[in-house]
Each structure stands twice: as C-alpha cells, then as structure tokens.
Design an enzyme around this catalytic site. Structure first.
Site, short mmCIF file in Angstrom:
data_model
loop_
_atom_site.label_atom_id
_atom_site.label_comp_id
_atom_site.label_asym_id
_atom_site.label_seq_id
_atom_site.Cartn_x
_atom_site.Cartn_y
_atom_site.Cartn_z
N ARG A 183 -9.67 -25.62 29.92
CA ARG A 183 -9.51 -24.16 29.87
C ARG A 183 -9.39 -23.56 31.27
NH1 ARG A 183 -8.66 -26.00 25.83
NH2 ARG A 183 -9.44 -25.51 23.75
N SER A 232 -12.16 -17.56 20.46
CA SER A 232 -13.35 -18.25 20.97
C SER A 232 -13.88 -17.53 22.20
CB SER A 232 -12.99 -19.70 21.33
OG SER A 232 -12.64 -20.44 20.18
N GLU A 302 -15.00 -17.78 27.86
CA GLU A 302 -13.60 -18.18 27.75
C GLU A 302 -12.71 -16.94 27.71
OE1 GLU A 302 -10.76 -20.56 24.59
OE2 GLU A 302 -12.75 -21.38 25.03
#
Length: 310
Positions: A183, A232, A302
């Site tokens: 990520r 998320s 995130e």
C-alpha cells in the site's frame, strides 16, 4: 477556458497567469460531493485538466508556492472540514482512455475506474487484472497507493506509468522506479500520474468474467459497499488482519457523532448521514488507540486524510 474568471484572489491570479489553459478552474468547489464519505470542506480552487498537455502547462506556469493536491475518485479519501487550500486537481475525461496492446497489455488513463480496467481486460481475453473489480478507485489512486485486493497488488501488473511533475515535465517510469511496497509507492510525491501500462496473460473471457462475478459477490456479502464509507480504513499490520485486531479491541459498532465502525466489516467506517470529517477522523483515532492498548498493534491509516480542521 474556465468558470473562475470572475472570482477573486487565487482564481484571478491563475486566470491571468495561464491564458492558454483549456481545463476548468472552479473557486470554492464542494469536495464533499466528490468523496465517498460525503464530508469535508471546499477546495480553494478545483482544477480539472483537459488532458496531459493542459496539466503540464498548468504545472509549468503555476508558482511553486501555491499548494497543489491531487485527488481521484474520492473512494479512499477523508477531506477535513476546513477544506483544502491552494489548488486541488481532479483528472477527468481527458484521462479516461483504455487501449488494448499486443502481448496481453492494456493502457489506461489515470481517471479510469479500476473496475473498468478489469472489464476491458476481460473483454480482451487478458487474465490477471480481475482483482481490480474489487477496488473502488481509479488507476491514478491504484498507482499512488499500490492498490490491491484478493491476493494481488498493482506492483505485480504495472509495466510503466506516465506522470507530470511540479515543473510540468512528463516522465515515463518503469515499475522498478515506482519503488512499491505494501500500500505504498515510493515515487516522488509531486508526481501526478496520468496513465499506466498493465500486463496480464492470455485468458478466456468467460472464465475471467466469472472470476470478477465472484469478487463482486464477495464484496457485496462481506463489505458495506452501499454505505457512505471510504473502504478499508487501516492497512493490515504485518502478519495480521486489521479487522481482527479492531474486533478484538471491542470496536465493532463504536460510534463518534454521526460516524460508526461497520458491524459488517469493522475495518470500514461509516457516515450515517450527519457525520463530519472530524467525527470520522476522531473515530479512526479512537480505534487506533484502543487497538494499541489491547494488542500493542500500531494501526496505520490506509485512507488518505487531506486538508485542515474547521
């Protein structure tokens, strides 16, 4: 050229400095309308480039002291209630092309939704890109965050990316120069991605579409995709799942103001309709603190949080 020529301050300054600009400038644009959470303050200026050449012209001729922020489809974004100063750039139609190339390759503009990449690949018999059916963002966001789902990540399927830097120069970066990690993209923060070249392998369209249907069914069954959410919220910690440590900390259903932790999937925060950006951020920080206290795990956001508090 734009609809900001009558506005004061920064809009007037930019209009005067950029006589050849073809994209649109809008002062005081409501960013809440552009994010999935439906919260957040305005952009001082919202700029929608006509195409890569227009973006390059804008960047080359906009003073370096004016802050520039790039946003995508707003699916993984929390804008704070005080809004974002300077210029917010959102790519649109001029960055929406998809082309199929030889060797099971697909080229897509940065504004193309990930789901459209998956669909175009399936139609062309290109396997390996169906995981994009499960990512509710666009190509630019996938490049910047190494977006992934269902066991695959962007770094596995990107050949190269095009980008414009703060000086207006266009770069073509092979995947090695994007310095991907989980990520995370290590390319310079001032680069605005405009296009990506993906690779897959030959596949049977029927089988690829069936895989995409399975991904869509999983999302509907396991994630609150019909709610006002940002996807998320936290990255999975090493060797663990974010939702598991959140659940173990007793945060499922936790509320702050008009925001709550989803009962369906507790790594999702939900705006019930009246939440502010501050509510959602405070809820997220409360979850982080509880997880840290109960398990020692330090959750990382995130979701991208931009702007200033009210």
């Amino acid at each position: 050229m734009n609809d900001a020529s009558g506005a004061g301050g920064l809009a007037d300054q930019l209009t005067a400095q950029l006589p050849e600009l073809r994209g649109k400038l809008k002062a005081g644009a409501v960013l809440a309308d552009l994010t999935w959470f439906r919260v957040g303050g305005p952009a001082e200026i919202l700029y929608s480039p006509a195409d890569e050449g227009d973006l390059s012209y804008f960047m080359a001729n906009t003073p370096a002291e004016i802050p520039v922020t790039i946003i995508g489809l707003g699916s993984n974004l929390l804008v704070r209630d005080g809004g974002i100063g300077g210029v917010v750039i959102r790519l649109g139609r001029g960055f929406g092309d998809i082309k199929i190339e030889d060797g099971s390759r697909l080229r897509a503009g940065a504004a193309v939704p990930d789901v459209k990449v998956a669909r175009a690949a399936a139609d062309a018999g290109i396997a390996g890109l169906s995981f994009y059916r499960g990512i509710p963002g666009c190509v630019g966001g996938a490049l910047r965050m190494n977006g992934g789902a269902h066991g695959r990540e962007t770094c596995e399927v990107v050949v190269e990316a095009r980008a414009v830097d703060r000086a207006g120069k266009v770069h073509v970066l092979p995947v090695a120069e994007l310095h991907y990690a989980y990520r995370h993209c290590g390319a310079p923060e001032d680069l605005i991605f405009t296009e990506a070249l993906f690779h897959g392998e030959p596949g049977e369209p029927t089988a690829i579409l069936a895989e995409m249907d399975d991904i869509a069914a999983y999302r509907e069954q396991a994630q609150p995709i019909k709610s006002r959410t940002g996807g998320s919220t936290f990255k999975n910690p090493p060797g663990n799942k974010a939702w598991q440590v959140i659940d173990a900390a007793g945060c499922r259903g936790l509320r702050v103001g008009g925001a709550h932790v989803s009962e369906m999937h507790c790594n999702f925060l939900i705006n019930e309709g009246e939440a502010t950006g501050a509510d959602i951020e405070e809820l997220g920080e409360t979850v982080r603190a509880r997880v840290k206290a109960t398990s020692g795990v330090e959750l990382e956001w995130e979701i991208k949080r931009l702007g200033v508090p009210r």
